[in-house]
Design an enzyme around this catalytic site. Structure first.
Site, PDB file in Angstrom:
ATOM      1  CD  GLU A 151      67.702 199.215  49.280  1.00  0.00           C
ATOM      2  OE1 GLU A 151      66.709 198.838  49.583  1.00  0.00           O
ATOM      3  OE2 GLU A 151      68.537 198.616  48.501  1.00  0.00           O
ATOM      4  CG  HIS A 171      69.425 197.850  37.317  1.00  0.00           C
ATOM      5  ND1 HIS A 171      68.057 197.403  37.499  1.00  0.00           N
ATOM      6  CD2 HIS A 171      70.262 197.374  38.195  1.00  0.00           C
ATOM      7  CE1 HIS A 171      68.400 196.639  38.514  1.00  0.00           C
ATOM      8  NE2 HIS A 171      69.590 196.435  38.810  1.00  0.00           N
TER       9      HIS A 171
HETATM   10  C1  TPP Z   1      65.489 197.203  46.672  1.00  0.00           C
HETATM   11  C2  TPP Z   1      66.603 196.659  46.127  1.00  0.00           C
HETATM   12  N1  TPP Z   1      67.784 197.229  46.450  1.00  0.00           N
HETATM   13  C3  TPP Z   1      68.880 196.354  45.900  1.00  0.00           C
HETATM   14  C4  TPP Z   1      68.676 195.509  44.748  1.00  0.00           C
HETATM   15  C5  TPP Z   1      69.928 195.057  44.083  1.00  0.00           C
HETATM   16  N2  TPP Z   1      69.966 193.663  44.330  1.00  0.00           N
HETATM   17  C6  TPP Z   1      69.535 192.918  43.363  1.00  0.00           C
HETATM   18  S1  TPP Z   1      69.644 191.168  43.701  1.00  0.00           S
HETATM   19  C7  TPP Z   1      70.052 191.603  45.263  1.00  0.00           C
HETATM   20  C8  TPP Z   1      70.263 190.522  46.168  1.00  0.00           C
HETATM   21  C9  TPP Z   1      69.155 189.716  46.452  1.00  0.00           C
HETATM   22  O1  TPP Z   1      69.260 188.568  47.242  1.00  0.00           O
HETATM   23  P1  TPP Z   1      68.174 187.465  47.654  1.00  0.00           P
HETATM   24  O2  TPP Z   1      67.080 188.147  48.230  1.00  0.00           O
HETATM   25  O3  TPP Z   1      68.707 186.577  48.458  1.00  0.00           O
HETATM   26  O4  TPP Z   1      67.792 186.885  46.097  1.00  0.00           O
HETATM   27  P2  TPP Z   1      68.724 186.097  45.451  1.00  0.00           P
HETATM   28  O5  TPP Z   1      69.399 187.078  44.317  1.00  0.00           O
HETATM   29  O6  TPP Z   1      69.608 185.301  46.152  1.00  0.00           O
HETATM   30  O7  TPP Z   1      67.722 185.229  44.467  1.00  0.00           O
HETATM   31  C10 TPP Z   1      70.521 192.835  45.350  1.00  0.00           C
HETATM   32  C11 TPP Z   1      71.085 193.703  46.499  1.00  0.00           C
HETATM   33  C12 TPP Z   1      67.612 195.569  44.369  1.00  0.00           C
HETATM   34  N3  TPP Z   1      67.294 194.863  43.438  1.00  0.00           N
HETATM   35  N4  TPP Z   1      66.363 196.244  44.989  1.00  0.00           N
END
Ligand code: TPP
Ligand code: MG
Lengths: 377, 339
Positions: free
Chosen positions: B60, B129
């Site tokens: 972000e 959320h």
């Molecule tokens: C700071 C933040 N930004 C956005 C999100 C929304 N979000 C939840 S999971 C995700 C993707 C995460 O991807 P990754 O780190 O590859 O983990 P995976 O879901 O593949 O286990 C996002 C963008 C969040 N939880 N926290």
């Protein structure tokens, strides 16, 4: 047999990730990363993976029935948590992401602990110190700094222990994660940074996060990086074990576990908007459980009888999960805010005479009825 | 006129902005192929291409920090933060850079950045959320903060926010994304009402009397997701003979205090509603402003119906946390009982 790996990077610049079990279950030893497990340990890894998959399948179904608000599936990634959990010592600390249910399972968190958050009755679910596992971080990347700080504490306390932290390919872009790598290097913190590269951060492919294998980033921070097949539980175990032993005295290690997120991001996601069924199917062939099953059958450690018994155990777990979820006690409304401070200071936070934040209506119904009926006039 | 959901109205607003001005960019996590987790950017990638609709890496601070540079280069970035609880990694960029660059450069550097944030609770989500972070931003000079409550306002306000040369924190009431309303897609920017003007709706009792006497009237000031609940409470109150003016603030910074004051001068009672915790929140600001501007008009102390001063609870308890229509009605009764 102690690991012979002495910290040289193996970050996938050339060649495939470290693997000892190929997708067909064929075992090829890697002398740098010995699998020092006995038959019982091997069967234990297999059992844990099967049960975690069952828990995941059952939770997905419970979400569809409205019993859980949401579920983040770890399907296809079981080898990583199970392998890492087998490698950490009981006194080591682990910081999970929200998807690594295998870690919670193996550290003994229990069904309610794992599912309470998704049922909406708690934001946490267990005592980190009691189980050696932090509660999962939903804010992407935050836990990587926490893990490094914890490891700095272990070091200040005299050393010997290590910390492991799990985060995703998406999380690898987050400022917190990158600052954590700087801190870890700067203080030679005894920490293993385990990046689970499952190909996707929701809809964003891993290539948007990094042009090079993520393990190679370690070099720029000045510590070793290892790239391992995350669908090979034996390689996961052996590499995590070697990395932890190195970290205890040598400082941080980055591991990139290469795997694939088999389910949609969560039950709220529609993955067919951004990837193809064919891509998912391809990874089906590299399933972590079936390859260990094949290997153990080959070695004569598993036969049809043992597999059938495991199947039964798995069904019993599914029933237990359904039952525990449906009978989880609702949190008491009077506990609202009780744990925001060390002691329940809600009353002393506001000046005398001002009502404390009311879970109950501020006006009793008699007053309300009188006031409103007066308005009829 | 089209009947659209709020999500779709925002989508249309973004489409108009991308079409009308080649310097407008949409960027954020999952805004491309997925169309955003709430589908607000659905279809924009295929229509405008990956140079205008940008799936960013996951960070972000990166999203907002690069938006600053793009704005300096003459672009107009519209950034999506996926959920309210994930704006905080970008907080430094927003309060220290986005908000201050115009002042720092003595007016030379405009900051036409819109930060869209789905906000608020009541959707049964996991932690982070369901937050209502508006007060942090409203507290920061240099930022404008707006929070539409209906599809038509959402469509109009996203277009106006993008056209503005100031940074706008654009909060979207996520529990209202699927609410439907009339939208005028051909509306010209020049013909729209001012972005920062509140809207006052007066609800009178149905008992043959045109209006209740002032003894039985009250203003409910609200915004974003609480407008719907305030309207429900207001309707219930009119059944009891009370006249209610519902003031939808629409903009939280700067605040249209003129509209609030005018309403209070008509009704003499004030209830302020928001989901964010009450302590040092918008409700406190509004109550203070009203007591400064028209204290003598008040027949009763101002009541706040707000989120509790605690971390947002697990979702099974959010019903006790949120300013529901029942709690609003209780506060209305409280102001009447005080008279
Ligand atoms: C700071 C933040 N930004 C956005 C999100 C929304 N979000 C939840 S999971 C995700 C993707 C995460 O991807 P990754 O780190 O590859 O983990 P995976 O879901 O593949 O286990 C996002 C963008 C969040 N939880 N926290
Ligand atoms: Mg991922």
């Amino acid at each position: 047999m102690p690991p012979t790996w002495t910290g040289e990077p193996c970050d996938g610049a050339s060649g495939p990730p470290i693997q000892v079990l190929d997708p067909s279950g064929q075992f090829t030893a890697d002398p740098r990363f010995p699998v020092d497990l006995d038959d019982g340990d091997l069967l234990g890894l297999h059992r844990d993976m099967v049960l975690v998959r069952q828990l995941d399948t059952t939770a997905t179904a419970l979400q569809q029935q409205g019993e859980l608000g949401l579920w983040a599936s770890s399907r296809g990634q079981e080898a990583i948590g199970v392998g890492l959990a087998a490698a950490v010592a009981p006194s080591d600390m682990v910081f999970p992401s929200y998807r690594e249910h295998a870690l919670a399972w193996c550290r003994g968190v229990g069904i309610s602990g794992i599912l309470g958050l998704f049922r909406g009755i708690t934001n946490g679910g267990w005592d980190p110190a009691a189980v050696g596992l932090a509660v999962p971080s939903i804010v992407i990347g935050a836990q990587v700094l926490h893990a490094v700080g914890y490891a700095m504490g272990q070091q200040l306390d005299g050393g010997g222990e290590a910390t492991a932290v799990v985060f995703g390919d998406g999380a690898s872009s987050q400022g917190d994660t990158l600052e954590a790598m700087v801190w870890a290097a700067s203080f030679e913190a005894p920490v293993v940074l385990l990046c689970i590269n499952n190909g996707w951060a929701i809809s964003v492919p891993a290539a948007r996060q990094s042009r090079i294998p993520l393990a190679q980033r370690a070099r720029g921070f000045g510590f070793p990086g290892l790239r391992v097949d995350g669908n090979d539980v034996l390689a996961m175990y052996a590499v995590a074990r070697a990395a932890l032993d190195y970290a205890r005295t040598g400082g941080p290690v980055l591991i990139e576990a290469v795997t694939y997120r088999m389910a949609a991001h969560t039950t709220a996601d529609d993955d067919m908007r951004y990837r193809t069924r064919a891509e998912v199917d391809q990874w089906q062939e590299r399933d972590p459980i079936s390859r260990l099953t094949a290997h153990l059958v080959d070695c004569g450690l598993l036969d049809d009888g043992a597999l059938a018994e495991l199947q039964h155990e798995s069904q019993r777990l599914a029933e237990a999960v359904r039952h525990e979820v449906r009978t989880m006690p609702m949190p008491d409304v009077r506990t609202l805010g009780r744990h925001a401070y060390a002691s329940d200071t809600r009353a002393s936070l506001v000046p005398a005479g001002v009502p404390v934040a009311p879970p109950a209506p501020a006006v009793d119904s008699a007053v309300r009825a009188t006031a409103l009926s007066a308005a009829h006039g | 006129m089209l009947t659209l959901t709020m999500s779709r109205a925002l989508n249309e607003g973004l489409r108009c902005a991308l079409r009308d001005d080649p310097r407008v960019l949409v960027m954020g996590e999952d805004v491309g192929a997925l169309g955003g987790v709430f589908r607000v950017t659905d279809g924009l990638l295929s229509e405008f291409g990956p140079q205008r609709v940008i799936d960013t890496p996951l960070g972000e601070s990166g999203i907002i920090g690069t938006a600053v540079g793009l704005a300096m280069r003459g672009y107009r970035p519209v950034c999506e933060i996926q959920f309210d609880g994930f704006v905080f990694p970008a907080f430094d960029q927003i309060v220290s850079q986005v908000a201050k660059l115009r002042a720092r450069t003595e007016g030379r550097q405009p900051m036409p950045i819109v930060v869209r944030i789905p906000a608020g609770g009541g959707i049964g989500a996991v932690e982070h959320h369901s937050e209502s972070p508006e007060a942090y931003f409203a507290h920061t000079p240099g930022l404008r903060v707006v929070y539409p409550s209906s599809p038509s306002d959402a469509f109009r306000m996203i277009r106006q926010s993008i056209a503005l040369d100031d940074p706008v924190i654009f909060l979207e009431p996520k529990r209202c994304y699927w609410h439907k309303g009339e939208v005028e897609p051909e509306a010209e920017l020049a013909d729209m009402p001012p972005l920062l003007a509140a809207q006052t709706v007066r609800l009178s009792p149905q008992r043959g009397v045109a209006d209740g006497p002032p003894r039985y009237s009250v203003s409910i000031v609200c915004y974003g997701p609480t407008v719907e609940w305030a309207m429900r409470a207001a309707e219930a109150a009119t059944q009891q003979g009370v006249t209610v003016e519902v003031v939808d603030l629409r903009a939280l910074s700067p605040l249209d205090l003129g509209s609030v004051e005018a309403s209070v001068q008509r009704t003499h009672r004030l209830v302020v509603v928001h989901e964010a915790p009450g302590r040092v929140g918008l409700g406190a600001e509004i109550a203070a402003a009203v007591s400064e501007r028209c204290f003598a008009d008040l027949y009763a102390p101002v009541q706040r119906v707000v989120g509790l001063d605690i971390p947002y609870p697990p979702n099974r308890l959010e019903g006790a946390y949120l300013p529901t229509p029942e709690r609003i009605l209780d506060a209305v009764a409280m102001t009447l009982a005080a008279a």
